[in-house]
Design a protein around this motif. Sequence first.
Motif, PDB file in Angstrom:
ATOM      1  N   TYR A  56       0.744 100.217 -18.344  1.00 14.15           N
ATOM      2  CA  TYR A  56       2.106 100.022 -17.838  1.00 14.15           C
ATOM      3  C   TYR A  56       2.744  98.831 -18.538  1.00 14.15           C
ATOM      4  O   TYR A  56       2.120  97.778 -18.686  1.00 14.15           O
ATOM      5  N   LEU A  57       3.992  99.008 -18.949  1.00 13.56           N
ATOM      6  CA  LEU A  57       4.784  97.918 -19.507  1.00 13.56           C
ATOM      7  C   LEU A  57       6.090  97.815 -18.729  1.00 13.56           C
ATOM      8  O   LEU A  57       6.737  98.841 -18.466  1.00 13.56           O
ATOM      9  N   ARG A  58       6.473  96.621 -18.370  1.00 17.77           N
ATOM     10  CA  ARG A  58       7.798  96.453 -17.769  1.00 17.77           C
ATOM     11  C   ARG A  58       8.831  96.689 -18.867  1.00 17.77           C
ATOM     12  O   ARG A  58       8.810  96.034 -19.906  1.00 17.77           O
ATOM     13  N   CYS A  59       9.727  97.631 -18.636  1.00 13.25           N
ATOM     14  CA  CYS A  59      10.681  98.008 -19.678  1.00 13.25           C
ATOM     15  C   CYS A  59      12.004  98.421 -19.049  1.00 13.25           C
ATOM     16  O   CYS A  59      12.080  99.438 -18.348  1.00 13.25           O
ATOM     17  N   ASP A  60      13.019  97.641 -19.300  1.00 15.08           N
ATOM     18  CA  ASP A  60      14.383  97.931 -18.875  1.00 15.08           C
ATOM     19  C   ASP A  60      15.119  98.503 -20.088  1.00 15.08           C
ATOM     20  O   ASP A  60      15.298  97.810 -21.096  1.00 15.08           O
ATOM     21  N   VAL A  61      15.548  99.766 -20.001  1.00 13.70           N
ATOM     22  CA  VAL A  61      16.118 100.421 -21.179  1.00 13.70           C
ATOM     23  C   VAL A  61      17.503  99.876 -21.544  1.00 13.70           C
ATOM     24  O   VAL A  61      18.040 100.233 -22.602  1.00 13.70           O
ATOM     25  N   THR A  62      18.073  99.011 -20.707  1.00 15.57           N
ATOM     26  CA  THR A  62      19.329  98.368 -21.095  1.00 15.57           C
ATOM     27  C   THR A  62      19.074  97.148 -21.980  1.00 15.57           C
ATOM     28  O   THR A  62      20.024  96.518 -22.450  1.00 15.57           O
ATOM     29  N   ARG A  63      17.792  96.814 -22.200  1.00 10.49           N
ATOM     30  CA  ARG A  63      17.420  95.662 -23.023  1.00 10.49           C
ATOM     31  C   ARG A  63      16.655  96.162 -24.259  1.00 10.49           C
ATOM     32  O   ARG A  63      15.527  96.621 -24.154  1.00 10.49           O
ATOM     33  N   GLU A  64      17.304  96.078 -25.410  1.00 10.63           N
ATOM     34  CA  GLU A  64      16.658  96.525 -26.642  1.00 10.63           C
ATOM     35  C   GLU A  64      15.363  95.758 -26.892  1.00 10.63           C
ATOM     36  O   GLU A  64      14.378  96.323 -27.397  1.00 10.63           O
TER      37      GLU A  64
END
Length: 274
Positions: A56-64
């Motif tokens: 699992y990786l924390r990933c916000d798709v609004t942040r390149e």
Amino acid sequence: MSTQRIFITGGASGLGRSIALRFARAGWRVCIGDVNDARGAETVAALTVLTSHAHYLRCDVTREEDLRSASEWLASNWGGVDVVVNNAGVAQAGAIEDVELSDWEWILDINLLGVVRGCKVFTPMFKRQGHGHFVNVASMAGLLDVPKMSSYNASKAAVVSLSETLQNELADDHIAVSVVCPSFFKTNLAESMRTTDPGLRKALDKLLDRSPVTADDIADQIFQAVEKRGFYVLPHREGRQAWLMKRLLPRELYTSFMQKRTRKLRGHAEAPRT
């Protein structure tokens, strides 16, 4: 052949989780990105029962930068990635005159630009590898004209157009593209949905709950599309029929059909609560 690797945004719940579990059952290495750490941990726990490589990786798709960090992790730890599923998305509903521009900006930043960022970041890795596969999750709303969901429709139509463009642009680099266009199915999309019409939310909830097609069914079709390098994934028979009508019928007949659907939806939304 070494074990294949997949990265899924919005992979901790809903369709993303179903996709993760389907590929894990086939023995793939599965990495999920999400903004919900608790659900991410739960999903990884379920994945580790099925595959020896789950992360699992924390990933916000609004942040390149989050997507770049994911690509770097995959390159460093797994030597790359074979399939990237741009799945993270949200919903918004309401009449055109009622929806604030801030809601348009919110949904486009996630549903459209989230997919753009995923494709932009991972294309160089795919080119270096000499292969790769993007699975972009759109919606039948991107092919049809669902009433009172103009911002959602526009965001998903743009994902379809982007995917069609990249299918042509990336073919010589041996990079495949699939676009997934489901209709209504039971998922947790309603949790994050913004709407100016509470009655419309209730009507949409009914449509989601009544669907005979499940997230697991769609995940299985996505798995098959990856195996066959298929482009369109259209899981709902009714959606496929409506799209065929739009393409083949004279415009006035199709619009008459959709306007009747609009009145029916409006009737559901305005029905008194019991």
